[in-house]
Design a protein around this motif. Structure first.
Motif, PDB file in Angstrom:
ATOM      1  N   LYS A  51      12.107  24.027  -6.868  1.00 26.29           N
ATOM      2  CA  LYS A  51      10.644  24.150  -6.874  1.00 26.29           C
ATOM      3  C   LYS A  51       9.992  22.851  -7.313  1.00 26.29           C
ATOM      4  O   LYS A  51       8.996  22.403  -6.725  1.00 26.29           O
ATOM      5  CB  LYS A  51      10.221  25.290  -7.797  1.00 26.29           C
ATOM      6  CG  LYS A  51      10.546  26.678  -7.261  1.00 26.29           C
ATOM      7  CD  LYS A  51      10.206  27.760  -8.283  1.00 26.29           C
ATOM      8  CE  LYS A  51      10.636  29.131  -7.801  1.00 26.29           C
ATOM      9  NZ  LYS A  51      10.427  30.178  -8.841  1.00 26.29           N
ATOM     10  N   MET A  52      10.554  22.211  -8.344  1.00 27.15           N
ATOM     11  CA  MET A  52       9.978  20.945  -8.816  1.00 27.15           C
ATOM     12  C   MET A  52      10.149  19.849  -7.762  1.00 27.15           C
ATOM     13  O   MET A  52       9.254  19.020  -7.567  1.00 27.15           O
ATOM     14  CB  MET A  52      10.610  20.541 -10.148  1.00 27.15           C
ATOM     15  CG  MET A  52      10.151  21.400 -11.312  1.00 27.15           C
ATOM     16  SD  MET A  52      10.704  20.815 -12.938  1.00 27.15           S
ATOM     17  CE  MET A  52      12.405  21.428 -12.953  1.00 27.15           C
ATOM     18  N   ARG A  53      11.272  19.847  -7.074  1.00 26.38           N
ATOM     19  CA  ARG A  53      11.482  18.864  -5.996  1.00 26.38           C
ATOM     20  C   ARG A  53      10.463  19.082  -4.876  1.00 26.38           C
ATOM     21  O   ARG A  53       9.879  18.105  -4.356  1.00 26.38           O
ATOM     22  CB  ARG A  53      12.908  18.966  -5.464  1.00 26.38           C
ATOM     23  CG  ARG A  53      13.160  18.150  -4.202  1.00 26.38           C
ATOM     24  CD  ARG A  53      14.606  18.138  -3.781  1.00 26.38           C
ATOM     25  NE  ARG A  53      15.354  17.142  -4.524  1.00 26.38           N
ATOM     26  CZ  ARG A  53      15.369  15.849  -4.222  1.00 26.38           C
ATOM     27  NH1 ARG A  53      14.658  15.396  -3.194  1.00 26.38           N
ATOM     28  NH2 ARG A  53      16.074  15.001  -4.929  1.00 26.38           N
ATOM     29  N   GLU A  54      10.244  20.325  -4.496  1.00 26.53           N
ATOM     30  CA  GLU A  54       9.290  20.623  -3.428  1.00 26.53           C
ATOM     31  C   GLU A  54       7.874  20.240  -3.825  1.00 26.53           C
ATOM     32  O   GLU A  54       7.118  19.654  -3.031  1.00 26.53           O
ATOM     33  CB  GLU A  54       9.352  22.108  -3.068  1.00 26.53           C
ATOM     34  CG  GLU A  54      10.650  22.513  -2.362  1.00 26.53           C
ATOM     35  CD  GLU A  54      10.839  24.021  -2.295  1.00 26.53           C
ATOM     36  OE1 GLU A  54       9.941  24.750  -2.790  1.00 26.53           O
ATOM     37  OE2 GLU A  54      11.873  24.466  -1.762  1.00 26.53           O
ATOM     38  N   LEU A  55       7.489  20.557  -5.054  1.00 29.98           N
ATOM     39  CA  LEU A  55       6.134  20.263  -5.524  1.00 29.98           C
ATOM     40  C   LEU A  55       5.847  18.766  -5.559  1.00 29.98           C
ATOM     41  O   LEU A  55       4.701  18.346  -5.369  1.00 29.98           O
ATOM     42  CB  LEU A  55       5.915  20.865  -6.917  1.00 29.98           C
ATOM     43  CG  LEU A  55       5.717  22.380  -6.977  1.00 29.98           C
ATOM     44  CD1 LEU A  55       5.874  22.883  -8.406  1.00 29.98           C
ATOM     45  CD2 LEU A  55       4.342  22.760  -6.434  1.00 29.98           C
ATOM     46  N   THR A  56       6.871  17.971  -5.809  1.00 28.43           N
ATOM     47  CA  THR A  56       6.688  16.518  -5.938  1.00 28.43           C
ATOM     48  C   THR A  56       7.133  15.757  -4.693  1.00 28.43           C
ATOM     49  O   THR A  56       7.321  14.538  -4.752  1.00 28.43           O
ATOM     50  CB  THR A  56       7.476  15.991  -7.155  1.00 28.43           C
ATOM     51  OG1 THR A  56       8.867  16.304  -6.986  1.00 28.43           O
ATOM     52  CG2 THR A  56       6.976  16.614  -8.451  1.00 28.43           C
ATOM     53  N   SER A  57       7.279  16.473  -3.585  1.00 29.16           N
ATOM     54  CA  SER A  57       7.684  15.852  -2.315  1.00 29.16           C
ATOM     55  C   SER A  57       8.957  15.026  -2.477  1.00 29.16           C
ATOM     56  O   SER A  57       9.030  13.865  -2.062  1.00 29.16           O
ATOM     57  CB  SER A  57       6.549  14.970  -1.765  1.00 29.16           C
ATOM     58  OG  SER A  57       5.385  15.731  -1.547  1.00 29.16           O
ATOM     59  N   GLY A  58       9.950  15.648  -3.097  1.00 26.93           N
ATOM     60  CA  GLY A  58      11.229  14.961  -3.280  1.00 26.93           C
ATOM     61  C   GLY A  58      11.211  13.970  -4.418  1.00 26.93           C
ATOM     62  O   GLY A  58      11.920  12.950  -4.371  1.00 26.93           O
ATOM     63  N   PHE A  59      10.422  14.244  -5.465  1.00 27.32           N
ATOM     64  CA  PHE A  59      10.296  13.367  -6.636  1.00 27.32           C
ATOM     65  C   PHE A  59       9.777  11.975  -6.250  1.00 27.32           C
ATOM     66  O   PHE A  59      10.155  10.973  -6.853  1.00 27.32           O
ATOM     67  CB  PHE A  59      11.632  13.249  -7.384  1.00 27.32           C
ATOM     68  CG  PHE A  59      12.179  14.566  -7.857  1.00 27.32           C
ATOM     69  CD1 PHE A  59      11.481  15.330  -8.782  1.00 27.32           C
ATOM     70  CD2 PHE A  59      13.391  15.058  -7.376  1.00 27.32           C
ATOM     71  CE1 PHE A  59      11.976  16.561  -9.222  1.00 27.32           C
ATOM     72  CE2 PHE A  59      13.899  16.273  -7.812  1.00 27.32           C
ATOM     73  CZ  PHE A  59      13.183  17.026  -8.731  1.00 27.32           C
ATOM     74  N   ARG A  60       8.913  11.931  -5.247  1.00 27.15           N
ATOM     75  CA  ARG A  60       8.311  10.661  -4.829  1.00 27.15           C
ATOM     76  C   ARG A  60       6.991  10.457  -5.556  1.00 27.15           C
ATOM     77  O   ARG A  60       6.141  11.343  -5.581  1.00 27.15           O
ATOM     78  CB  ARG A  60       8.090  10.636  -3.317  1.00 27.15           C
ATOM     79  CG  ARG A  60       9.360  10.479  -2.507  1.00 27.15           C
ATOM     80  CD  ARG A  60       9.055   9.976  -1.097  1.00 27.15           C
ATOM     81  NE  ARG A  60       8.261  10.939  -0.354  1.00 27.15           N
ATOM     82  CZ  ARG A  60       8.781  11.898   0.405  1.00 27.15           C
ATOM     83  NH1 ARG A  60      10.095  12.034   0.522  1.00 27.15           N
ATOM     84  NH2 ARG A  60       8.006  12.735   1.062  1.00 27.15           N
ATOM     85  N   ALA A  61       6.809   9.276  -6.098  1.00 29.11           N
ATOM     86  CA  ALA A  61       5.592   8.975  -6.854  1.00 29.11           C
ATOM     87  C   ALA A  61       4.423   8.735  -5.908  1.00 29.11           C
ATOM     88  O   ALA A  61       4.562   8.013  -4.915  1.00 29.11           O
ATOM     89  CB  ALA A  61       5.817   7.740  -7.726  1.00 29.11           C
TER      90      ALA A  61
END
Length: 243
Positions: free
Chosen positions: A183-193
């Motif tokens: 879920k955190m990966r999806e919310l952050t678009s793959g942990f992209r800043a």
């Protein structure tokens, strides 16, 4: 090895050669919580060409022959549990409070422009609390049972019955932790800043991705190596005692 059996599970493939984990990560294949699925089935489900994955694995095998880490599939169960505690649990004890503090700062500073970050913070708070309780149960209940099986060489009457019972609980909690990370990966678009991210924001996302990678290795060593070996040992000792 010139071929791979497509019916071999992804967890077993990584257990055999840990460097293969990077190959599966590059294809987005879950080898920890989803490690019990045959490679061919995973490729079909994800729409990935099996031959591409096979060739990447064989290339990885050739490149990593001299650098691979300890073969945990053959190490003692005591050494493996000690490694999990000293390597992965200690990493989490240091990293979880640091990440929680950064998530709090980023959620407050960037929450209006990036509403996904307060959601990530809330998910992480639950993830952290559950993971800390999970590690405590492993270190005080499950791992001592595993060590006792190995050192005493007979099936001790456990208060929890078969060792399969606490293992089942741990596997379910691994799945829950994996869902939180997804879920955190999806919310952050793959942990992209995002372009307007400050340094703390960027460090946070990099650290969350690193946490995810360590959790993959951590859960893999338990789900696909430690737990099956402990269950097999309990079964063998019980069979020998009844013979």
């Amino acid at each position: 090895m010139n071929h791979l059996n497509p019916d071999t599970t992804v967890g077993a493939l990584v257990a055999e050669k840990p460097a293969r984990a990077k190959v599966f990560e590059s294809f987005g294949i879950d080898y920890c919580c989803g490690g019990k699925r045959p490679l061919a089935d995973v490729c079909v489900q994800r729409g990935i060409n099996f031959e591409r994955v096979r060739d990447a694995i064989l290339d990885s095998d050739s490149a990593s022959r001299s650098t691979e880490e300890t073969d945990w599939a053959r190490a003692s169960l005591t050494d493996l549990t000690d490694h999990i505690v000293n390597r992965h649990h200690e990493y989490l004890r240091e990293e979880l409070p640091r990440l929680a503090a950064m998530l709090d700062k980023v959620a407050v500073a960037h929450g209006q422009r990036h509403p996904e970050m307060p959601i990530c913070r809330d998910i992480f708070w639950s993830f952290r609390a559950e993971l800390e309780a999970h590690m405590h149960k492993e270190e005080t209940i499950l791992f001592p049972l595993v060590r006792a099986l190995e050192t005493e060489r007979h099936v001790t009457p456990f208060h929890c019955g078969s060792i399969a019972n606490p293992i089942g609980v741990m596997e379910a909690e691994h799945d829950h932790a994996g869902d939180a990370l997804k879920k955190m990966r999806e919310l952050t678009s793959g942990f992209r800043a995002p372009p307007d991210a400050c340094t703390t924001f960027r460090v946070l996302l990099h650290s969350l991705e690193r946490l995810e990678g360590d959790m993959h290795q951590h859960v893999h060593k338990e789900n696909n190596i430690l737990f099956p070996r402990a269950l097999e040992l309990e079964n063998n000792l019980g069979t020998a005692a009844s013979a």
